[in-house]
Design a protein around this motif. Sequence first.
Motif, PDB file in Angstrom:
ATOM      1  N   ALA A  92      -1.929 -80.661  28.073  1.00 39.60           N
ATOM      2  CA  ALA A  92      -1.739 -82.059  28.477  1.00 39.60           C
ATOM      3  C   ALA A  92      -2.256 -82.282  29.901  1.00 39.60           C
ATOM      4  O   ALA A  92      -2.921 -83.277  30.179  1.00 39.60           O
ATOM      5  N   GLN A  93      -1.958 -81.352  30.791  1.00 36.91           N
ATOM      6  CA  GLN A  93      -2.398 -81.475  32.186  1.00 36.91           C
ATOM      7  C   GLN A  93      -3.901 -81.335  32.347  1.00 36.91           C
ATOM      8  O   GLN A  93      -4.461 -81.788  33.342  1.00 36.91           O
ATOM      9  N   SER A  94      -4.561 -80.727  31.366  1.00 39.48           N
ATOM     10  CA  SER A  94      -6.009 -80.525  31.468  1.00 39.48           C
ATOM     11  C   SER A  94      -6.789 -81.836  31.417  1.00 39.48           C
ATOM     12  O   SER A  94      -7.938 -81.894  31.860  1.00 39.48           O
ATOM     13  N   GLY A  95      -6.187 -82.873  30.851  1.00 34.45           N
ATOM     14  CA  GLY A  95      -6.883 -84.151  30.720  1.00 34.45           C
ATOM     15  C   GLY A  95      -7.884 -84.182  29.580  1.00 34.45           C
ATOM     16  O   GLY A  95      -8.573 -85.169  29.383  1.00 34.45           O
ATOM     17  N   ARG A  96      -7.957 -83.106  28.818  1.00 32.91           N
ATOM     18  CA  ARG A  96      -8.940 -83.017  27.729  1.00 32.91           C
ATOM     19  C   ARG A  96      -8.433 -83.564  26.399  1.00 32.91           C
ATOM     20  O   ARG A  96      -9.219 -83.707  25.469  1.00 32.91           O
ATOM     21  N   PHE A  97      -7.110 -83.834  26.302  1.00 29.48           N
ATOM     22  CA  PHE A  97      -6.543 -84.218  25.011  1.00 29.48           C
ATOM     23  C   PHE A  97      -5.747 -85.511  25.114  1.00 29.48           C
ATOM     24  O   PHE A  97      -5.063 -85.757  26.095  1.00 29.48           O
TER      25      PHE A  97
END
Length: 174
Positions: free
Chosen positions: A78-83
Amino acid sequence: MNQTFASLPTQIKPAVSKAVAARSRVAVICASWHTDVVYRARDSLAAELQAHAVPAGQIAHFNVPGAFEIPLLAKKLAQSGRFDAIIACALVVNGGIYRHEFVSAAVIDGLMRVQLDTDVPVFSAVLTPRDFHEHGDHIEFFSAHFVKKGVEVAQACLAALTQLDLVEDLSRAA
């Protein structure tokens, strides 16, 4: 927000938006215990997402050792910003001690915390049947049940993403 409740539509319940689905990126996390059952949810949810226009290349699959490890990976994803959404799948069984109740509660609480802390919706197909035994009848029953739950969690994911997109549109219009 400058709008009052009176200015909002009386019913905000859109059908799943194909446009939202087509741009959605979904992470699917599966526990590695009982994969013969758990992967039935994974496969059926991926098929359901694709049936509603989510491209296969926008569905990423991850495995963790057990259900207890799902929330941390969900948080990192979630924190990765990819999803745009995360779906968790696991079968937490009663091994004859009460640990399964604590594990399932910790996992669900952790998943809720992830979505509230990150604003990325997190969905659960983490199931804890009261009585599961590793014999043919139960494996057959729960495998079929996990197919159904996979479809349901994919539909919930798409409906929520559509709803969140609508809320963002309302916010931009204010």
